[in-house]
Each structure stands twice: as structure tokens, then as C-alpha cells.
Design a protein around this motif. Structure first.
Motif, PDB file in Angstrom:
ATOM      1  N   THR A 148     -11.072 -11.033 -36.237  1.00 27.01           N
ATOM      2  CA  THR A 148      -9.701 -11.105 -36.746  1.00 27.01           C
ATOM      3  C   THR A 148      -9.439 -12.397 -37.486  1.00 27.01           C
ATOM      4  O   THR A 148      -8.804 -12.412 -38.554  1.00 27.01           O
ATOM      5  CB  THR A 148      -8.713 -10.940 -35.581  1.00 27.01           C
ATOM      6  N   ALA A 149      -9.894 -13.517 -36.932  1.00 25.98           N
ATOM      7  CA  ALA A 149      -9.604 -14.812 -37.561  1.00 25.98           C
ATOM      8  C   ALA A 149     -10.160 -14.874 -38.984  1.00 25.98           C
ATOM      9  O   ALA A 149      -9.462 -15.263 -39.932  1.00 25.98           O
ATOM     10  CB  ALA A 149     -10.184 -15.940 -36.703  1.00 25.98           C
ATOM     11  N   LYS A 150     -11.432 -14.460 -39.149  1.00 30.65           N
ATOM     12  CA  LYS A 150     -12.051 -14.507 -40.487  1.00 30.65           C
ATOM     13  C   LYS A 150     -11.394 -13.484 -41.404  1.00 30.65           C
ATOM     14  O   LYS A 150     -11.139 -13.772 -42.598  1.00 30.65           O
ATOM     15  CB  LYS A 150     -13.548 -14.211 -40.354  1.00 30.65           C
ATOM     16  N   LEU A 151     -11.105 -12.275 -40.878  1.00 35.08           N
ATOM     17  CA  LEU A 151     -10.490 -11.243 -41.700  1.00 35.08           C
ATOM     18  C   LEU A 151      -9.117 -11.680 -42.195  1.00 35.08           C
ATOM     19  O   LEU A 151      -8.787 -11.516 -43.379  1.00 35.08           O
ATOM     20  CB  LEU A 151     -10.370  -9.942 -40.888  1.00 35.08           C
ATOM     21  N   VAL A 152      -8.296 -12.226 -41.303  1.00 35.78           N
ATOM     22  CA  VAL A 152      -6.964 -12.676 -41.694  1.00 35.78           C
ATOM     23  C   VAL A 152      -7.067 -13.800 -42.715  1.00 35.78           C
ATOM     24  O   VAL A 152      -6.298 -13.864 -43.684  1.00 35.78           O
ATOM     25  CB  VAL A 152      -6.169 -13.119 -40.455  1.00 35.78           C
ATOM     26  N   GLU A 153      -8.030 -14.681 -42.508  1.00 33.32           N
ATOM     27  CA  GLU A 153      -8.222 -15.782 -43.459  1.00 33.32           C
ATOM     28  C   GLU A 153      -8.522 -15.246 -44.857  1.00 33.32           C
ATOM     29  O   GLU A 153      -7.971 -15.723 -45.855  1.00 33.32           O
ATOM     30  CB  GLU A 153      -9.377 -16.673 -42.992  1.00 33.32           C
ATOM     31  N   LEU A 154      -9.383 -14.210 -44.950  1.00 33.86           N
ATOM     32  CA  LEU A 154      -9.724 -13.645 -46.255  1.00 33.86           C
ATOM     33  C   LEU A 154      -8.559 -12.857 -46.840  1.00 33.86           C
ATOM     34  O   LEU A 154      -8.301 -12.914 -48.048  1.00 33.86           O
ATOM     35  CB  LEU A 154     -10.954 -12.740 -46.124  1.00 33.86           C
ATOM     36  N   LEU A 155      -7.833 -12.106 -45.984  1.00 36.93           N
ATOM     37  CA  LEU A 155      -6.725 -11.301 -46.487  1.00 36.93           C
ATOM     38  C   LEU A 155      -5.571 -12.161 -47.004  1.00 36.93           C
ATOM     39  O   LEU A 155      -4.813 -11.731 -47.875  1.00 36.93           O
ATOM     40  CB  LEU A 155      -6.221 -10.354 -45.392  1.00 36.93           C
ATOM     41  N   GLN A 156      -5.428 -13.352 -46.450  1.00 32.54           N
ATOM     42  CA  GLN A 156      -4.330 -14.216 -46.877  1.00 32.54           C
ATOM     43  C   GLN A 156      -4.628 -14.945 -48.188  1.00 32.54           C
ATOM     44  O   GLN A 156      -3.734 -15.526 -48.802  1.00 32.54           O
ATOM     45  CB  GLN A 156      -4.014 -15.238 -45.783  1.00 32.54           C
ATOM     46  N   LYS A 157      -5.875 -14.894 -48.645  1.00 34.30           N
ATOM     47  CA  LYS A 157      -6.208 -15.520 -49.920  1.00 34.30           C
ATOM     48  C   LYS A 157      -5.786 -14.607 -51.075  1.00 34.30           C
ATOM     49  O   LYS A 157      -5.822 -13.385 -50.959  1.00 34.30           O
ATOM     50  CB  LYS A 157      -7.724 -15.757 -50.016  1.00 34.30           C
ATOM     51  N   PRO A 158      -5.412 -15.156 -52.182  1.00 29.32           N
ATOM     52  CA  PRO A 158      -5.152 -14.329 -53.357  1.00 29.32           C
ATOM     53  C   PRO A 158      -6.419 -13.578 -53.766  1.00 29.32           C
ATOM     54  O   PRO A 158      -7.538 -14.104 -53.674  1.00 29.32           O
ATOM     55  CB  PRO A 158      -4.739 -15.345 -54.435  1.00 29.32           C
ATOM     56  N   VAL A 159      -6.269 -12.333 -54.181  1.00 29.71           N
ATOM     57  CA  VAL A 159      -7.424 -11.504 -54.519  1.00 29.71           C
ATOM     58  C   VAL A 159      -8.253 -12.148 -55.620  1.00 29.71           C
ATOM     59  O   VAL A 159      -9.492 -12.043 -55.644  1.00 29.71           O
ATOM     60  CB  VAL A 159      -6.949 -10.095 -54.953  1.00 29.71           C
ATOM     61  N   GLU A 160      -7.585 -12.839 -56.552  1.00 28.53           N
ATOM     62  CA  GLU A 160      -8.291 -13.392 -57.700  1.00 28.53           C
ATOM     63  C   GLU A 160      -9.324 -14.439 -57.324  1.00 28.53           C
ATOM     64  O   GLU A 160     -10.316 -14.627 -58.033  1.00 28.53           O
ATOM     65  CB  GLU A 160      -7.285 -14.006 -58.696  1.00 28.53           C
ATOM     66  N   ILE A 161      -9.126 -15.149 -56.207  1.00 28.18           N
ATOM     67  CA  ILE A 161     -10.048 -16.239 -55.867  1.00 28.18           C
ATOM     68  C   ILE A 161     -11.105 -15.796 -54.844  1.00 28.18           C
ATOM     69  O   ILE A 161     -11.937 -16.605 -54.433  1.00 28.18           O
ATOM     70  CB  ILE A 161      -9.279 -17.461 -55.320  1.00 28.18           C
ATOM     71  N   LEU A 162     -11.063 -14.523 -54.430  1.00 21.71           N
ATOM     72  CA  LEU A 162     -12.078 -14.036 -53.483  1.00 21.71           C
ATOM     73  C   LEU A 162     -13.411 -13.878 -54.189  1.00 21.71           C
ATOM     74  O   LEU A 162     -13.487 -13.335 -55.297  1.00 21.71           O
ATOM     75  CB  LEU A 162     -11.655 -12.693 -52.885  1.00 21.71           C
ATOM     76  N   SER A 163     -14.462 -14.336 -53.534  1.00 16.37           N
ATOM     77  CA  SER A 163     -15.803 -14.159 -54.089  1.00 16.37           C
ATOM     78  C   SER A 163     -16.259 -12.718 -53.868  1.00 16.37           C
ATOM     79  O   SER A 163     -15.679 -11.973 -53.076  1.00 16.37           O
ATOM     80  CB  SER A 163     -16.788 -15.127 -53.423  1.00 16.37           C
ATOM     81  N   GLU A 164     -17.322 -12.337 -54.573  1.00 13.13           N
ATOM     82  CA  GLU A 164     -17.846 -10.982 -54.410  1.00 13.13           C
ATOM     83  C   GLU A 164     -18.341 -10.752 -52.984  1.00 13.13           C
ATOM     84  O   GLU A 164     -18.199  -9.659 -52.433  1.00 13.13           O
ATOM     85  CB  GLU A 164     -18.997 -10.748 -55.412  1.00 13.13           C
ATOM     86  N   ALA A 165     -18.929 -11.797 -52.384  1.00 13.54           N
ATOM     87  CA  ALA A 165     -19.386 -11.675 -50.997  1.00 13.54           C
ATOM     88  C   ALA A 165     -18.206 -11.421 -50.054  1.00 13.54           C
ATOM     89  O   ALA A 165     -18.307 -10.614 -49.111  1.00 13.54           O
ATOM     90  CB  ALA A 165     -20.146 -12.934 -50.581  1.00 13.54           C
ATOM     91  N   ASP A 166     -17.080 -12.125 -50.309  1.00 14.18           N
ATOM     92  CA  ASP A 166     -15.888 -11.914 -49.480  1.00 14.18           C
ATOM     93  C   ASP A 166     -15.350 -10.498 -49.662  1.00 14.18           C
ATOM     94  O   ASP A 166     -14.951  -9.840 -48.694  1.00 14.18           O
ATOM     95  CB  ASP A 166     -14.804 -12.929 -49.844  1.00 14.18           C
ATOM     96  N   ARG A 167     -15.343 -10.005 -50.893  1.00 13.98           N
ATOM     97  CA  ARG A 167     -14.862  -8.655 -51.149  1.00 13.98           C
ATOM     98  C   ARG A 167     -15.727  -7.618 -50.424  1.00 13.98           C
ATOM     99  O   ARG A 167     -15.223  -6.676 -49.807  1.00 13.98           O
ATOM    100  CB  ARG A 167     -14.867  -8.366 -52.660  1.00 13.98           C
ATOM    101  N   GLN A 168     -17.051  -7.804 -50.505  1.00  9.36           N
ATOM    102  CA  GLN A 168     -17.961  -6.877 -49.833  1.00  9.36           C
ATOM    103  C   GLN A 168     -17.788  -6.948 -48.312  1.00  9.36           C
ATOM    104  O   GLN A 168     -17.836  -5.923 -47.627  1.00  9.36           O
ATOM    105  CB  GLN A 168     -19.407  -7.189 -50.214  1.00  9.36           C
ATOM    106  N   ALA A 169     -17.579  -8.152 -47.805  1.00  5.57           N
ATOM    107  CA  ALA A 169     -17.403  -8.304 -46.357  1.00  5.57           C
ATOM    108  C   ALA A 169     -16.144  -7.576 -45.882  1.00  5.57           C
ATOM    109  O   ALA A 169     -16.158  -6.890 -44.842  1.00  5.57           O
ATOM    110  CB  ALA A 169     -17.340  -9.780 -45.992  1.00  5.57           C
TER     111      ALA A 169
END
Length: 482
Positions: free
Chosen positions: A283-304
Motif C-alpha cells: 500500500t505504501a509504495k502504491l499510494v506513493e506512485l498514485l499520488q504522483k502526477p501521471v506525467e512524471i511516472l517512469s515506464e517502470a512505475d507504470r508497469q508496476a
């Protein structure tokens, strides 16, 4: 081998009986000679001696005749035994011939089915008795089971073939009788890609196709999940989680600002739940990624993120397929998998005034050590704070109503006054029910009170009305309507 031993034993018994018959015949011949000699002697001696000898001879003759009768009876009995043994011998020889005939073809069948040098040891391992009835039952069961799957696998043109292991002439088949069933077997055949396949070949083909389709669907699902989770559902989840975090912050501000006679301060933490699955992000990592703007997510983060929700959906599909009550739908299972509220858990902490330690986790055991007033504060204040934080999203004209049954039962007046003060400060309109509570506390600015009377358990309830103006409780006479 057993039949051979039996035959040898019977032949030996026949020889012994024939030998005994010869001995008895020889004894009869001997006695007849004795009689002849006695007659000769009668001519040589005087009459008296001859008469005595005659009497003795007659007695001996009677005894010999009796023995002869017994011997003839024994001869008849032994002749019957010989006939019986001979009949059994013929039957055993016929059975032996049949077994030897079957054994010759049994070797051919076994060599066909069990390709091994040590055939005898393999047969001893199996050690199954010949059971033609069971064999027919098994054959019928195969037919029934095949007929059941015909409807399920109709696209593969199922048919069943009657095969034989060893080609045998028709007269040999007839001579083998029921034993010939072991030379026959049924084989289901399915057609796929214009080729015949056995059951296991079809299974391998379908499993291979399933794995290919799963790989393809995973790739398509990954694209779909990236689009849905990051752009549509992801926005909602980010908004809801952020809103929930704001609610928790508001609740904590309210709890910290509340002063009470017990000097107890409460705080709430909305903690991410630890992951129980290695494929989950946590949950902690997922929430951290979801709270980031989509534009700055890396491809690895998107796949994760996509892989995380793929696993959730696959789990929901598996969970639904294993349900026997047919009440849980896939939509419900996926909805539960995407419910962000299950990703967190609340943890309440407490701290007493003038105590230097940091806030401690409020466990069940610690709660049971609280005084009655402290328990009331720990129960009601978080409830009021939660309701108030939700009402902050409502329009100004919306009523902020709470209702309590058996309100503040078992709490002393001082803490009840504090709790009423909290309701006043939070701007609640409230309806409370109690056996003894009137609400006439200085912390209450204005309150309508209804006392319900039901004398002697009658079917009639009489309300008595009061009004508390913040200082005095006034009795209100029955109101009339014109």
C-alpha cells in the motif's frame, strides 16, 4: 504347475489302489487253493477228523467269504474313487490346456503393453486377479464418461475407437472367450487442426494454447490497465485517498484541540496495510506512485502499477470461480479488490496530560484499564471528529445531525458535560435517547427534552416536554393546535 502336481498325485493314488486290488485278488486265489487242499485232506483221514476239519473249514470259509465281500466292497469303492479321480484328471487336463493356451497369448499381450525384459517380475508387482465382470464394468464406465464429455468438447468431434493389442484370428478369439477382453481397449479420439489427437495430446495442445492466450491477454491487459488505472480509475483513487488523508488530518486537529476533564489526548493514524502477496506493490509504495502526477511516472512505475492491479483482478477472477454459492459476481470481486479503504487501517493513539512519553497505541488491553470517563472520551470523540470531518464537505444549509441510542450510558456528569460541549462546538444537531439523561448541562446552550411516561405497562405513552435554555429547565404545557 498346480494342475500338473494334482495330476501326478492322482496317478500315484491310482497306482496304489490298483496294487492293493492285485494283493486282494492274490489273497482270494490263495484261499481258494486252501479250500482245495482241505478237500483233498478229507479223503485221506477218517470221517470224524474230516468232519471237524470240515466244520473248521466251513467256519473259515464263512470268514473268508465275509472278508471277500468286504474286499469286493472296497474294490467297488476304490473303483469309484478311480473313476472320480479320472474325471477330475480329465477336467484338470482340459483346464490346464486352456490355461496354457491363454498363457501363450497372455505373454503376447503383456509384451505388447509392458515393454520390459523382466516380464514376470512386472506381473508380480501388478498382481491383479482375472476379473472379467470388473473389466466389463470399467469398459461401460469409460463409455458413460465419454458420452458426458461429448457435449463439452463437441467442437473437437470426439469419437471412441475400439482397438486391439494383438491381431488374432476369429476362432482364436472365440476359444479365448472372456479372456479375449484383455486384448481390446477403447481409445477416445479428438480432431483438432484436421488431425486426430488422443486425450493427452489434446490436453497438451489446449494447455499450450491457453498459455499463449494468457501471454497475449497479459500484454493487452497491461495496456488496458495503464490507460484505466493511471488515467480514469487512478484519478478517482488519488482523489479519494487524498481526501481521506485530509479527513484524517481534520480529525486529528479536532481531537488535539479538545480539552476534557480527564486530560486525555487522542490522535488517529491511517496506516497502509502491509502486503501479504509478493506480487503486490504494498500500500505504501502504491499510494506513493498514485499520488504522483501521471506525467512524471517512469515506464517502470507504470508497469508496476498495471501489474499490481492485474494481479488483483486475476485474484478476483479466481476467487469468483471458486465460489459455489453463485452469489459473488466478478464485478463485486473486482470492486472489492479496487476498494482503497481496504488498503489502510486505522490506529488510535493516546497521551495523558503532564506525562512526558510520546503517544502510545490504544490497544484493547490499555482501553480496559481506562476509567469510565476516559473510555467515553476514547469512544465518542473519535466518532464526533469523523462525522464532523465528513460534514465539512456538505453545503452550508445541510443539517449536521447525529443520533445516539443509550447516549453516554455509564459516564459521569463531568465527562458528559465535556461531550455535550464538543457537540455544541462542532455545531451538531442531535437526537439522543437515554433512560436517565436530560442534557441539562451548562455546556448545552439550548435543548428540547421529552420525557416519555408509560404508567403500569399500559399501551399508552405520555410525553412531558421541557426546554433547557442553558441555565434553567422549563416545563412546557401540552401544546394545542388550532
Amino acid at each position: 504347475e498346480t494342475l500338473g502336481d494334482t495330476i501326478a498325485s492322482l496317478e500315484e493314488e491310482i497306482d496304489e489302489l490298483q496294487h492293493e486290488i492285485k494283493e486282494i485278488s492274490a489273497e482270494i486265489t490263495k484261499q481258494e487253493r486252501v479250500i482245495v487242499e482241505n478237500l483233498k485232506q478229507q479223503k485221506l483221514v477218517n470221517v470224524e477228523e474230516l468232519q471237524q476239519q470240515l466244520l473248521r473249514a466251513k467256519d473259515e470259509q464263512k470268514e473268508r467269504e465275509s472278508q471277500l465281500i468286504d474286499l469286493r466292497k472296497e474294490e467297488l469303492r476304490l473303483t469309484g474313487v478311480i473313476a472320480t479321480n479320472y474325471t477330475q484328471l480329465q477336467m484338470q487336463e482340459a483346464q490346464l490346456e486352456k490355461n496354457q493356451f491363454q498363457e501363450a497369448y497372455w505373454h503376447q499381450l503383456c509384451h505388447k503393453r509392458f515393454v520390459t525384459d523382466d516380464l514376470l517380475s512386472r506381473v508380480k508387482e501388478v498382481a491383479l486377479p482375472e476379473d472379467n465382470v470388473k473389466l466389463r464394468d470399467l469398459s461401460d464406465r469409460v463409455i458413460r464418461q465419454f458420452n458426458f464429455i461429448v457435449d463439452q468438447l463437441g467442437n473437437y468431434q470426439p469419437k471412441i475407437l475400439n482397438n486391439i493389442d494383438v491381431e488374432l484370428p476369429e476362432e482364436i478369439e472365440k476359444k479365448l472367450g472372456d479372456f479375449s477382453q484383455y486384448n481390446h481397449y477403447k481409445e477416445p479420439i479428438f480432431v483438432a487442426d484436421n488431425q486426430n489427437h488422443s486425450t493427452f495430446e489434446l490436453l497438451d495442445k489446449l494447455v499450450s494454447q491457453q498459455m499463449i492466450l494468457q501471454d497475449l491477454s497479459k500484454k493487452e491487459d497491461e495496456k488496458l490497465f495503464k490507460t484505466i488505472i493511471l488515467e480514469s480509475v487512478g484519478k478517482v483513487l488519488r482523489s479519494r485517498i487524498q481526501q481521506s488523508l485530509q479527513w484524517v488530518g481534520q480529525m486529528n486537529e479536532l481531537l488535539k484541540s479538545r480539552k476534557n476533564s480527564s486530560g486525555l489526548t487522542l490522535s488517529i493514524q491511517w496506516k497502509p496495510v502491509t502486503s501479504e502477496n509478493a506480487n503486490d506493490l504494498g500500500t505504501a509504495k502504491l499510494v506513493e506512485l498514485l499520488q504522483k502526477p501521471v506525467e512524471i511516472l517512469s515506464e517502470a512505475d507504470r508497469q508496476a502499477i498495471a501489474h499490481h492491479f492485474q494481479e488483483k483482478v486475476y485474484y478476483a477472477q479466481e476467487f469468483t470461480s471458486n465460489q459455489t454459492d453463485e452469489q459473488t459476481t466478478l464485478f463485486q470481486a473486482i470492486t472489492q479488490a479496487l476498494d482503497y479503504r481496504d488498503w489502510f487501517q486505522f490506529e488510535m493513539k493516546y497521551k495523558r496530560a503532564n506525562e512526558g512519553y510520546s503517544p502510545q497505541v490504544l490497544s484493547d488491553s490499555q482501553f480496559n484499564k481506562f476509567s469510565g470517563g476516559e473510555k467515553a472520551i476514547a469512544m465518542y470523540l473519535p466518532l464526533f471528529a469523523a462525522v464532523y470531518s465528513r460534514y465539512l464537505d456538505a453545503e452550508e444549509w445541510c443539517p449536521r445531525v447525529i443520533t445516539l441510542d443509550e447516549a453516554f450510558a455509564g459516564i459521569d456528569d463531568e465527562n458528559i458535560s465535556d461531550l455535550f460541549e464538543a457537540c455544541e462546538e462542532l455545531g451538531f444537531n442531535y437526537v439522543m435517547n437515554s433512560q436517565a439523561l436530560f442534557g441539562d448541562y451548562p455546556t448545552v446552550s439550548s435543548l428540547m427534552i421529552y420525557e416519555l411516561l408509560r404508567p403500569q405497562n399500559t399501551n399508552l405513552v405520555t410525553p412531558i416536554r421541557y426546554h433547557w435554555d442553558g441555565q434553567t429547565k422549563h416545563f412546557l404545557p401540552e401544546q394545542t393546535y388550532g
